[in-house]
Design an enzyme around this catalytic site. Sequence first.
Site, PDB file in Angstrom:
ATOM      1  CD  GLU A 154     -17.893 -12.029  25.333  1.00  0.00           C
ATOM      2  OE1 GLU A 154     -16.851 -11.362  25.278  1.00  0.00           O
ATOM      3  OE2 GLU A 154     -17.930 -13.197  25.717  1.00  0.00           O
ATOM      4  CG  ASN A 227     -24.805 -19.624  19.614  1.00  0.00           C
ATOM      5  OD1 ASN A 227     -25.370 -18.628  19.171  1.00  0.00           O
ATOM      6  ND2 ASN A 227     -24.275 -19.656  20.817  1.00  0.00           N
ATOM      7  CG  PHE A 268     -22.799 -13.987  11.794  1.00  0.00           C
ATOM      8  CD1 PHE A 268     -23.404 -12.824  12.235  1.00  0.00           C
ATOM      9  CD2 PHE A 268     -22.029 -14.711  12.682  1.00  0.00           C
ATOM     10  CE1 PHE A 268     -23.241 -12.387  13.538  1.00  0.00           C
ATOM     11  CE2 PHE A 268     -21.861 -14.287  13.998  1.00  0.00           C
ATOM     12  CZ  PHE A 268     -22.467 -13.122  14.423  1.00  0.00           C
ATOM     13  CB  CYS A 279     -20.859 -18.352  22.595  1.00  0.00           C
ATOM     14  SG  CYS A 279     -21.104 -17.228  23.968  1.00  0.00           S
TER      15      CYS A 279
HETATM   16  C1  UGA Z   1     -22.415 -15.279  19.824  1.00  0.00           C
HETATM   17  C2  UGA Z   1     -23.746 -15.082  19.087  1.00  0.00           C
HETATM   18  O1  UGA Z   1     -23.571 -14.144  18.014  1.00  0.00           O
HETATM   19  C3  UGA Z   1     -24.823 -14.566  20.030  1.00  0.00           C
HETATM   20  O2  UGA Z   1     -26.074 -14.484  19.339  1.00  0.00           O
HETATM   21  C4  UGA Z   1     -24.963 -15.549  21.202  1.00  0.00           C
HETATM   22  O3  UGA Z   1     -25.912 -15.087  22.137  1.00  0.00           O
HETATM   23  C5  UGA Z   1     -23.626 -15.677  21.895  1.00  0.00           C
HETATM   24  O4  UGA Z   1     -22.638 -16.148  20.946  1.00  0.00           O
HETATM   25  C6  UGA Z   1     -23.783 -16.644  23.031  1.00  0.00           C
HETATM   26  O5  UGA Z   1     -24.111 -17.802  22.792  1.00  0.00           O
HETATM   27  O6  UGA Z   1     -23.728 -16.229  24.198  1.00  0.00           O
HETATM   28  P1  UGA Z   1     -20.397 -13.678  20.567  1.00  0.00           P
HETATM   29  O7  UGA Z   1     -19.669 -14.925  20.947  1.00  0.00           O
HETATM   30  O8  UGA Z   1     -20.395 -12.522  21.495  1.00  0.00           O
HETATM   31  O9  UGA Z   1     -21.951 -13.996  20.267  1.00  0.00           O
HETATM   32  O10 UGA Z   1     -19.707 -13.151  19.241  1.00  0.00           O
HETATM   33  P2  UGA Z   1     -20.072 -13.005  17.691  1.00  0.00           P
HETATM   34  O11 UGA Z   1     -20.233 -11.573  17.380  1.00  0.00           O
HETATM   35  O12 UGA Z   1     -21.146 -13.911  17.302  1.00  0.00           O
HETATM   36  O13 UGA Z   1     -18.702 -13.513  17.053  1.00  0.00           O
HETATM   37  C7  UGA Z   1     -18.232 -14.845  17.285  1.00  0.00           C
HETATM   38  C8  UGA Z   1     -16.953 -15.089  16.521  1.00  0.00           C
HETATM   39  O14 UGA Z   1     -17.227 -15.192  15.120  1.00  0.00           O
HETATM   40  C9  UGA Z   1     -15.910 -13.993  16.662  1.00  0.00           C
HETATM   41  O15 UGA Z   1     -14.621 -14.594  16.776  1.00  0.00           O
HETATM   42  C10 UGA Z   1     -16.036 -13.207  15.371  1.00  0.00           C
HETATM   43  O16 UGA Z   1     -14.846 -12.536  15.010  1.00  0.00           O
HETATM   44  C11 UGA Z   1     -16.374 -14.317  14.392  1.00  0.00           C
HETATM   45  N1  UGA Z   1     -17.118 -13.863  13.185  1.00  0.00           N
HETATM   46  C12 UGA Z   1     -18.366 -13.325  13.311  1.00  0.00           C
HETATM   47  C13 UGA Z   1     -16.546 -14.024  11.930  1.00  0.00           C
HETATM   48  O17 UGA Z   1     -15.412 -14.526  11.799  1.00  0.00           O
HETATM   49  N2  UGA Z   1     -17.268 -13.640  10.836  1.00  0.00           N
HETATM   50  C14 UGA Z   1     -18.505 -13.105  10.924  1.00  0.00           C
HETATM   51  O18 UGA Z   1     -19.099 -12.776   9.860  1.00  0.00           O
HETATM   52  C15 UGA Z   1     -19.062 -12.934  12.178  1.00  0.00           C
END
Ligand code: UGA
Length: 466
Positions: A154, A227, A268, A279
């Site tokens: 997103e 994921n 990540f 997700c």
């Molecule tokens: C995630 C995946 O990154 C996408 O590849 C996938 O397509 C999508 O889910 C889905 O299944 O539709 P998204 O949920 O948009 O995407 O967000 P992310 O950027 O992945 O972040 C997810 C959560 O993890 C957030 O709360 C973010 O703050 C947290 N996060 C992310 C961390 O706490 N640390 C990190 O290093 C990265």
Amino acid sequence: MKLAVVGSGHVGLVAGACFAELGHEVILVDNDPARVTALQRGEAPIHEQFLPELLERHRHTRLSFTGDLAAAVQASRVIFIAVGTPPAEDGAADLSYVESVARGIAGSIHSYKVVVEKSTVPVYTSNWIRTIMLRNGAPPELFDVASNPEFLREGSAVADFLFPDRIVIGADTVRCATVLRDCYLPLAGGSYYLCPGAIPTPDQAQVPPPLIETTAKSSELIKHASNAFLAMKISYINAVASICESVGANVEQVVRGIGSDSRIGPRFLRPGIGYGGSCFPKDLTAFRAVARESGCDFRLLDEVIRINEEQRQRFLGKVRKALWILKGKRLAVLGLAFKGGTDDVRESPALAIVQALLREGCEIAAYDPAAASRAAEIITDQRLTFAKSAYGAAEQADALLILTDWEEFAELDLSRLHTALRYPIVIDGRNLYDPEKMAENGLVYLSMGRPDAIPEKRTDLNLKAA
Ligand code: UGA
């Protein structure tokens, strides 16, 4: 090629707009008439970079919107199913929307169609879609079912679609694979990247992207396993951050050290208050359910989920450490969305922390550049108010809490913040600042997995009592 995309949620809308951008004729189908009308008027119902531009560019030419599934199926060669797969009570994915679309498609097939799952679904779903379609009268020789998962994040979903790390096509017949390959030819063949109007190439993009062909089952698994792996990386570094805190190490230095190993990679591995969104939480429980159903007890996933939930408690512990009694405290909160760059508050760890603090009797002034109105729909407690800026939220607050990694939160005017706060205390759940710099600016600064920073000569602000 003529394509239909069923479901105009995040994935469907972005995929539909991007397929139009690639030159296909796209019909977006949704059963919500209000949404269809809004899209026809040119409104973008989600906060997503480049989406308004693409909708405007193609709305009157290659991209149309309808509520009529049968007509869209008849007019299209490929039908992408991008409807929601919310969690059911037992954590497994609720596939009732997918089933109902499969039934709807079955009755309208008069020539060869490829039916593609784009929603995130468990590994056996393509078989079920096929069975449901056959039961509802679809002639077996006139369709194939394939899996083509999305890896969109997103906030950067359009760029993720057009500049993907990889394209995965899960097809069990040659003719079906050929059709899907054609859908992505402008990306995999590289012609899109030479177009004058193409959206700007993101920094780390590798073009053209590789196209990975698998069976439908493998492709379904790739999405869940990806994921779950990313969520595991986040929980892993959050657990390492806890150890860093206990022993006085700095998780940022540790991340630099381990992330530079090309087998691990630095992405990540940002510690914080845990992952959220529509997700990861849902996909982890769904994948765990798939594993259980197939006779495998994937306990690693339990642990990933447990660490993630614990992270919120750890953050609340820091607030207590800095303020002692929470009841009656006025707190400034920066960020309500589940991550920066979006107005989405689904499964937001920031919202969960705000709710917990309200239960403890705090008053909260929150600021989020995009997600305030969505948060207000969920939390109606009078003690939560919404400020128009970070400084407005900080006014006379006992401490400032950073809960979402919006870029603007990393660029605050620290002396203005110091003046606004009642006590100069910042508790950062996203590690947006350098602790030393915060202390130099007279701020007590607590973050995740790094030593606390206390300004010199402020004995009133030390945290020793904790
Ligand atoms: C995630 C995946 O990154 C996408 O590849 C996938 O397509 C999508 O889910 C889905 O299944 O539709 P998204 O949920 O948009 O995407 O967000 P992310 O950027 O992945 O972040 C997810 C959560 O993890 C957030 O709360 C973010 O703050 C947290 N996060 C992310 C961390 O706490 N640390 C990190 O290093 C990265």
